[in-house]
Design a protein around this motif. Structure first.
Motif, PDB file in Angstrom:
ATOM      1  N   TYR A 109       4.356  42.267  70.909  1.00  0.00           N
ATOM      2  CA  TYR A 109       5.138  41.781  72.044  1.00  0.00           C
ATOM      3  C   TYR A 109       6.554  42.334  71.957  1.00  0.00           C
ATOM      4  CZ  TYR A 109       1.273  38.515  72.353  1.00  0.00           C
ATOM      5  OH  TYR A 109       0.025  37.979  72.452  1.00  0.00           O
ATOM      6  N   LEU A 110       7.061  42.777  73.088  1.00  0.00           N
ATOM      7  CA  LEU A 110       8.459  43.169  73.205  1.00  0.00           C
ATOM      8  C   LEU A 110       9.170  42.025  73.910  1.00  0.00           C
ATOM      9  CD1 LEU A 110       7.937  46.804  74.562  1.00  0.00           C
ATOM     10  CD2 LEU A 110       8.208  46.071  72.173  1.00  0.00           C
ATOM     11  N   PRO A 124       9.699  54.512  74.216  1.00  0.00           N
ATOM     12  CA  PRO A 124       9.800  54.678  72.756  1.00  0.00           C
ATOM     13  C   PRO A 124       9.167  53.530  71.966  1.00  0.00           C
ATOM     14  CG  PRO A 124      11.883  55.230  73.797  1.00  0.00           C
ATOM     15  CD  PRO A 124      11.015  54.611  74.865  1.00  0.00           C
ATOM     16  N   GLN A 125       9.351  52.289  72.430  1.00  0.00           N
ATOM     17  CA  GLN A 125       8.752  51.140  71.743  1.00  0.00           C
ATOM     18  C   GLN A 125       7.229  51.196  71.819  1.00  0.00           C
ATOM     19  OE1 GLN A 125      11.390  50.933  73.947  1.00  0.00           O
ATOM     20  NE2 GLN A 125      12.456  48.985  73.671  1.00  0.00           N
ATOM     21  N   VAL A 126       6.698  51.565  72.996  1.00  0.00           N
ATOM     22  CA  VAL A 126       5.241  51.641  73.167  1.00  0.00           C
ATOM     23  C   VAL A 126       4.681  52.765  72.295  1.00  0.00           C
ATOM     24  CG1 VAL A 126       3.360  52.022  74.803  1.00  0.00           C
ATOM     25  CG2 VAL A 126       5.332  50.613  75.469  1.00  0.00           C
ATOM     26  N   SER A 151       9.142  39.534  86.524  1.00  0.00           N
ATOM     27  CA  SER A 151       9.441  40.841  85.929  1.00  0.00           C
ATOM     28  C   SER A 151       8.205  41.716  86.029  1.00  0.00           C
ATOM     29  CB  SER A 151       9.904  40.684  84.479  1.00  0.00           C
ATOM     30  OG  SER A 151       8.909  40.073  83.692  1.00  0.00           O
ATOM     31  N   SER A 152       8.380  42.990  85.722  1.00  0.00           N
ATOM     32  CA  SER A 152       7.357  43.978  86.016  1.00  0.00           C
ATOM     33  C   SER A 152       7.271  45.022  84.914  1.00  0.00           C
ATOM     34  CB  SER A 152       7.732  44.653  87.345  1.00  0.00           C
ATOM     35  OG  SER A 152       6.850  45.684  87.663  1.00  0.00           O
ATOM     36  N   VAL A 153       6.140  45.704  84.845  1.00  0.00           N
ATOM     37  CA  VAL A 153       6.002  46.918  84.050  1.00  0.00           C
ATOM     38  C   VAL A 153       5.417  47.970  84.978  1.00  0.00           C
ATOM     39  CG1 VAL A 153       4.877  48.021  82.077  1.00  0.00           C
ATOM     40  CG2 VAL A 153       5.703  45.672  81.874  1.00  0.00           C
ATOM     41  N   PHE A 154       6.034  49.166  84.976  1.00  0.00           N
ATOM     42  CA  PHE A 154       5.580  50.219  85.881  1.00  0.00           C
ATOM     43  C   PHE A 154       5.848  51.585  85.259  1.00  0.00           C
ATOM     44  CE2 PHE A 154       9.968  49.336  86.912  1.00  0.00           C
ATOM     45  CZ  PHE A 154      10.544  50.574  87.167  1.00  0.00           C
ATOM     46  N   ILE A 155       5.270  52.623  85.844  1.00  0.00           N
ATOM     47  CA  ILE A 155       5.470  53.995  85.385  1.00  0.00           C
ATOM     48  C   ILE A 155       6.183  54.771  86.471  1.00  0.00           C
ATOM     49  CG2 ILE A 155       4.321  56.172  84.803  1.00  0.00           C
ATOM     50  CD1 ILE A 155       2.158  54.546  83.429  1.00  0.00           C
ATOM     51  N   ASN A 156       7.219  55.504  86.055  1.00  0.00           N
ATOM     52  CA  ASN A 156       7.913  56.397  86.977  1.00  0.00           C
ATOM     53  C   ASN A 156       8.838  57.308  86.175  1.00  0.00           C
ATOM     54  OD1 ASN A 156       9.080  57.486  89.484  1.00  0.00           O
ATOM     55  ND2 ASN A 156       8.072  55.711  90.405  1.00  0.00           N
ATOM     56  N   ASP A 157       9.737  57.971  86.862  1.00  0.00           N
ATOM     57  CA  ASP A 157      10.672  58.923  86.273  1.00  0.00           C
ATOM     58  C   ASP A 157      11.887  58.182  85.704  1.00  0.00           C
ATOM     59  OD1 ASP A 157      12.123  61.206  85.674  1.00  0.00           O
ATOM     60  OD2 ASP A 157      12.287  61.901  87.733  1.00  0.00           O
ATOM     61  N   ARG A 182      17.467  35.390  80.670  1.00  0.00           N
ATOM     62  CA  ARG A 182      16.660  34.562  79.774  1.00  0.00           C
ATOM     63  C   ARG A 182      15.588  35.429  79.124  1.00  0.00           C
ATOM     64  NH1 ARG A 182      12.149  32.404  83.298  1.00  0.00           N
ATOM     65  NH2 ARG A 182      12.609  33.303  85.326  1.00  0.00           N
ATOM     66  N   PRO A 183      15.090  35.010  77.972  1.00  0.00           N
ATOM     67  CA  PRO A 183      14.096  35.827  77.260  1.00  0.00           C
ATOM     68  C   PRO A 183      12.771  35.926  78.018  1.00  0.00           C
ATOM     69  CG  PRO A 183      15.007  34.116  75.822  1.00  0.00           C
ATOM     70  CD  PRO A 183      15.474  33.831  77.217  1.00  0.00           C
ATOM     71  N   LYS A 184      12.229  37.139  78.026  1.00  0.00           N
ATOM     72  CA  LYS A 184      10.909  37.383  78.618  1.00  0.00           C
ATOM     73  C   LYS A 184      10.162  38.368  77.730  1.00  0.00           C
ATOM     74  CE  LYS A 184      12.370  36.557  83.340  1.00  0.00           C
ATOM     75  NZ  LYS A 184      12.505  37.148  84.671  1.00  0.00           N
ATOM     76  N   ARG A 185       8.820  38.289  77.778  1.00  0.00           N
ATOM     77  CA  ARG A 185       7.995  39.118  76.905  1.00  0.00           C
ATOM     78  C   ARG A 185       7.156  40.117  77.684  1.00  0.00           C
ATOM     79  NH1 ARG A 185       4.193  35.796  73.399  1.00  0.00           N
ATOM     80  NH2 ARG A 185       3.776  34.842  75.398  1.00  0.00           N
TER      81      ARG A 185
END
Length: 140
Positions: free
Chosen positions: A7-8, A23-25, A48-54, A129-132
């Protein structure tokens, strides 16, 4: 089959921001020892979100402007029904829906198998606030 879950955690000092987590992944993939497989990265929060882009600052600025036009921050309970619950983050839920919950990236020869310029980002839409973010690696 091998697997590794890590978990990050992020606690960003702004309401909206984008963070390159590639870098973390990559480090987690190396620790997993998986040479051929998949890595799943997903936000464990609905604002919050996770996505791929430039990874280009102008593009990230444009994302912020575009998202604010689509779903502007407005704490007024008459603007968003969700804010009638006592929250003021309805816009963050909508922004997350647009940018997405997760990404899956192939692992080939022990490395993330990206197209040109692709990077993985964490998108924050209701900070302070903290999120994972879950990172799960599966493969051989």
């Amino acid at each position: 089959m091998k697997s590794l879950t890590e978990y990050l955690t992020f606690n960003l000092p702004s309401k909206m921001a984008f963070v390159n987590i590639t870098p973390q992944v990559e480090a987690i993939v190396r620790r997993s020892g998986v040479k051929e497989g998949l890595v799943l990265c997903n936000s464990m929060h609905i604002t919050s979100s996770v996505f791929i882009n430039d990874d280009e600052a102008g593009l990230h600025h444009d994302f912020g402007v575009w998202l604010e036009q689509l779903a502007p921050f407005n704490p007024d309970p008459n603007h968003y029904h969700h804010n009638r619950t006592g929250e003021d983050n309805a816009d963050a839920h909508l922004k997350r829906q647009i940018m997405g919950r997760e990404v899956v990236v192939a692992i080939t020869n022990g490395r993330l198998d990206f197209g040109p310029w692709e990077q993985i980002f964490y998108g924050e839409f209701d900070g302070y606030r903290p999120k994972r973010v879950l990172v799960k690696v599966i493969g051989e």
